[in-house]
Write a protein that holds these residues in place. Sequence first.
Motif, short mmCIF file in Angstrom:
data_model
loop_
_atom_site.label_atom_id
_atom_site.label_comp_id
_atom_site.label_asym_id
_atom_site.label_seq_id
_atom_site.Cartn_x
_atom_site.Cartn_y
_atom_site.Cartn_z
N LEU A 88 -17.91 25.81 -26.44
CA LEU A 88 -17.20 24.93 -25.50
C LEU A 88 -16.54 25.72 -24.37
N ALA A 89 -16.08 26.95 -24.67
CA ALA A 89 -15.42 27.75 -23.62
C ALA A 89 -16.43 28.15 -22.54
N GLU A 132 -26.95 32.10 -24.16
CA GLU A 132 -26.54 31.83 -25.54
C GLU A 132 -27.49 32.56 -26.48
N SER A 133 -26.90 33.27 -27.44
CA SER A 133 -27.76 34.08 -28.32
C SER A 133 -28.59 33.21 -29.28
N GLY A 184 -21.75 26.76 -30.36
CA GLY A 184 -20.99 27.73 -31.16
C GLY A 184 -20.40 27.07 -32.39
N LEU A 185 -19.06 27.04 -32.49
CA LEU A 185 -18.41 26.48 -33.69
C LEU A 185 -18.53 24.96 -33.77
N LEU A 243 -16.23 19.81 -39.45
CA LEU A 243 -15.69 18.46 -39.21
C LEU A 243 -14.70 18.58 -38.05
N HIS A 244 -14.96 17.90 -36.96
CA HIS A 244 -14.12 18.06 -35.77
C HIS A 244 -13.37 16.79 -35.40
N ILE A 245 -12.08 16.97 -35.15
CA ILE A 245 -11.19 15.87 -34.78
C ILE A 245 -10.63 16.13 -33.38
N TYR A 260 -4.74 16.34 -26.46
CA TYR A 260 -5.76 17.25 -25.91
C TYR A 260 -6.08 16.84 -24.46
N LEU A 276 -26.59 38.46 -25.22
CA LEU A 276 -26.06 39.60 -24.47
C LEU A 276 -26.13 40.81 -25.40
N VAL A 319 -12.61 30.66 -35.89
CA VAL A 319 -11.52 30.88 -34.92
C VAL A 319 -10.66 32.07 -35.36
N GLY A 336 -12.61 31.67 -24.18
CA GLY A 336 -12.73 31.50 -25.63
C GLY A 336 -11.40 31.02 -26.16
N SER A 337 -11.45 30.30 -27.27
CA SER A 337 -10.18 29.72 -27.75
C SER A 337 -9.22 30.81 -28.24
N SER A 380 -8.63 25.98 -30.92
CA SER A 380 -9.09 24.59 -31.03
C SER A 380 -10.13 24.30 -29.95
N MET A 381 -10.73 23.11 -30.03
CA MET A 381 -11.66 22.71 -28.97
C MET A 381 -10.91 22.59 -27.65
C1 LIG Z 1 -15.05 24.11 -39.76
C2 LIG Z 1 -14.37 24.01 -38.42
C3 LIG Z 1 -13.59 22.90 -38.14
C4 LIG Z 1 -12.91 22.80 -36.92
N1 LIG Z 1 -12.18 21.69 -36.66
C5 LIG Z 1 -11.59 21.54 -35.46
C6 LIG Z 1 -10.93 20.34 -35.13
O1 LIG Z 1 -10.90 19.39 -35.92
N2 LIG Z 1 -10.34 20.24 -33.90
C7 LIG Z 1 -10.37 21.27 -32.99
O2 LIG Z 1 -9.84 21.11 -31.90
N3 LIG Z 1 -11.00 22.43 -33.28
C8 LIG Z 1 -11.61 22.60 -34.48
N4 LIG Z 1 -12.27 23.76 -34.77
C9 LIG Z 1 -12.18 24.90 -33.82
C10 LIG Z 1 -13.14 24.77 -32.63
O3 LIG Z 1 -14.44 24.48 -33.10
C11 LIG Z 1 -13.17 26.09 -31.87
O4 LIG Z 1 -11.87 26.50 -31.50
C12 LIG Z 1 -13.98 26.03 -30.58
O5 LIG Z 1 -15.19 25.32 -30.73
C13 LIG Z 1 -14.28 27.48 -30.14
O6 LIG Z 1 -15.06 27.48 -28.98
P1 LIG Z 1 -15.37 28.86 -28.22
O7 LIG Z 1 -16.29 28.52 -27.11
O8 LIG Z 1 -14.10 29.54 -27.92
O9 LIG Z 1 -16.12 29.80 -29.29
P2 LIG Z 1 -17.48 29.58 -30.07
O10 LIG Z 1 -17.66 28.16 -30.39
O11 LIG Z 1 -17.46 30.56 -31.19
O12 LIG Z 1 -18.63 29.97 -29.02
C14 LIG Z 1 -19.07 31.29 -28.80
C15 LIG Z 1 -20.57 31.28 -28.50
O13 LIG Z 1 -21.00 32.61 -28.19
C16 LIG Z 1 -22.28 32.80 -28.76
N5 LIG Z 1 -22.54 34.24 -28.88
C17 LIG Z 1 -22.06 35.14 -29.79
N6 LIG Z 1 -22.52 36.37 -29.51
C18 LIG Z 1 -23.30 36.26 -28.40
C19 LIG Z 1 -24.05 37.19 -27.60
N7 LIG Z 1 -24.10 38.50 -27.90
N8 LIG Z 1 -24.73 36.73 -26.52
C20 LIG Z 1 -24.69 35.40 -26.18
N9 LIG Z 1 -24.00 34.49 -26.90
C21 LIG Z 1 -23.30 34.91 -27.98
C22 LIG Z 1 -22.17 32.08 -30.10
O14 LIG Z 1 -23.45 31.83 -30.65
C23 LIG Z 1 -21.42 30.81 -29.68
O15 LIG Z 1 -22.32 29.81 -29.26
C24 LIG Z 1 -12.99 23.87 -35.97
C25 LIG Z 1 -13.78 24.98 -36.24
C26 LIG Z 1 -14.48 25.05 -37.44
C27 LIG Z 1 -15.35 26.26 -37.72
#
Ligand SMILES: Cc1cc2nc3c(=O)[nH]c(=O)nc-3n(C[C@H](O)[C@H](O)[C@H](O)COP(=O)(O)OP(=O)(O)OC[C@H]3O[C@@H](n4cnc5c(N)ncnc54)[C@H](O)[C@@H]3O)c2cc1C
Length: 479
Positions: free
Chosen positions: A10-11, A30-31, A37-38, A54-56, A61, A237, A403, A428-429, A438-439
């Motif tokens: 999402l970031a 995206e790798s 991602g999460l 499971l995401h809420i 927000y 990357l 996270v 990133g979060s 969080s999301m």
């Molecule tokens: C089980 C679970 C439940 C959750 N529940 C909630 C909720 O209810 N509410 C809420 O707000 N948040 C929730 N979260 C947290 C939320 O999902 C995350 O905070 C948010 O999605 C993180 O986004 P991000 O983009 O920062 O990181 P990420 O989602 O980790 O994205 C990083 C991306 O980088 C990619 N990547 C890694 N290495 C490389 C590379 N070398 N080259 C290219 N790409 C690469 C990964 O594949 C990934 O797609 C939950 C998380 C989990 C795991």
Amino acid sequence: MRVAIAGAGLAGLSSAKYLTDAGHTPVVLESRDVLGGLVAAWKDADGDWYETGLHIFFGAYPNILQLFKELGIEDRLQWKQHTMIFNQPEKPGTYSRFDFPDLPAPFNGIVAILRNNDMLTWGEKLQLAKGLVPAMLRGQKYVEQTDKYTFSEWLKRQGVSEEVQQDIFIAASKSLNFINPDEISAVVLLTALRAFLQEKNGSKMAFLDGSPTERLCSPLVDYITARGGEVRLKAPLKEILLNEDGTVRGFLIRGLDGAEDEVLKADAYISAIPVDPLKVILPSPWQQMEFFQKLEGLEGVPVINLQLWFDRKLTEIDQLLFSRSSLLSVYADMSNTCSGYADPERSMLELVLAPAKDWISKSDEEILQITLAELEKLFPAHFGQDNPAKLLKYHVVKTPRSVYKAIPGCQECRPSQKTPIPNFYLAGSYTMQRYLGSMEGAVLSGKLTAQAIAEALSVGNSSSLQMQTLQSATNAATA
Ligand SMILES: Cc1cc2nc3c(=O)[nH]c(=O)nc-3n(C[C@H](O)[C@H](O)[C@H](O)COP(=O)(O)OP(=O)(O)OC[C@H]3O[C@@H](n4cnc5c(N)ncnc54)[C@H](O)[C@@H]3O)c2cc1C
């Protein structure tokens, strides 16, 4: 200007979206072969989706809600009744509710707490009020100072008893960061409590109407590509290439399936990959810099998500449930909560197993069996009798590093989106923004990164104007 972004969580997607709004051209790498991602999800052989977690979505927000509006997909958020429902372990199969009446904040929250007599005695309510109210009144600055304590330590200092912690805050702590109050930083719970108590609909919850990959990430990609951007899957990357002055010369993309590695050049570069792989990939000259050294204090926390399909309906509850089990955190019957997974005849439970450190290396079968044993306590009417509910199929998704683990001292280690390298940014979060891991935090971090880049690149009048629009939207959201 061209901006290379590694990571389509999402970031990364949010930074790409807001960069296109400011007139730039993002290329997202995206790798994996899946977006999100999460929040990533996959379709199994039967066409059923299974998810990383499971995401809420919460009323508190603002940036995510604005993003849904900007994408024209607000109707995909399915808002539930304003209530929080906890299982009562001492009375298996029963629930205790905190119902928020239609009153302004904080009165709706106060009434919800005062009306609940199953989980808190009047003495405990008073104790809690004495501890929490001053902290709420002293503002976010005070909350940030509590990062030196675990939440358990902080409660103890406020004179709140162990029982209150057992009753409510273990469930809250596990749902927010997949760890217990004796590990989690006080900042996390106090920040969440402030948001939930200060905004009328802050703790109101919504479920997405289907898988996040399809219902949220795909529209983001459509938005980005329609405006000249690009999102490439299976493009990891491999290395951050440097100029002699230590700035970024290019992103080296690993060639997969026998393809050659490729260098992507851009005017600015963003890492939107999680903090754990970023630490591994950091160029060695940067590793000596204090800014990047602090990343050592951040590490992803393990968590496990299960989805279980049953031959019958286990519950009609259309809401998130706090299990209050030592094994599980929150769960929901997605056949009730999510129109994309709706089934009037059969339940599909989605459950989060946390803390997961002792389970992450176990087999799916072992994780399933311990979870099924727990369901006997959550749904005693449907398990352990003559005609127990039959499990039709299941998926277990393990995330060894999700996270960042928000333990005391972490706030100090979270980096800004702007780095000491002039053409390199972070999203990133885990990066510094007020919504933690969080999301909402991920989307806001992407927006802040886009804003910092748009400021630095400032390309002509029209996009400056768009940048100002983005800036005022961000100011509103972070105020
Ligand atoms: C089980 C679970 C439940 C959750 N529940 C909630 C909720 O209810 N509410 C809420 O707000 N948040 C929730 N979260 C947290 C939320 O999902 C995350 O905070 C948010 O999605 C993180 O986004 P991000 O983009 O920062 O990181 P990420 O989602 O980790 O994205 C990083 C991306 O980088 C990619 N990547 C890694 N290495 C490389 C590379 N070398 N080259 C290219 N790409 C690469 C990964 O594949 C990934 O797609 C939950 C998380 C989990 C795991």
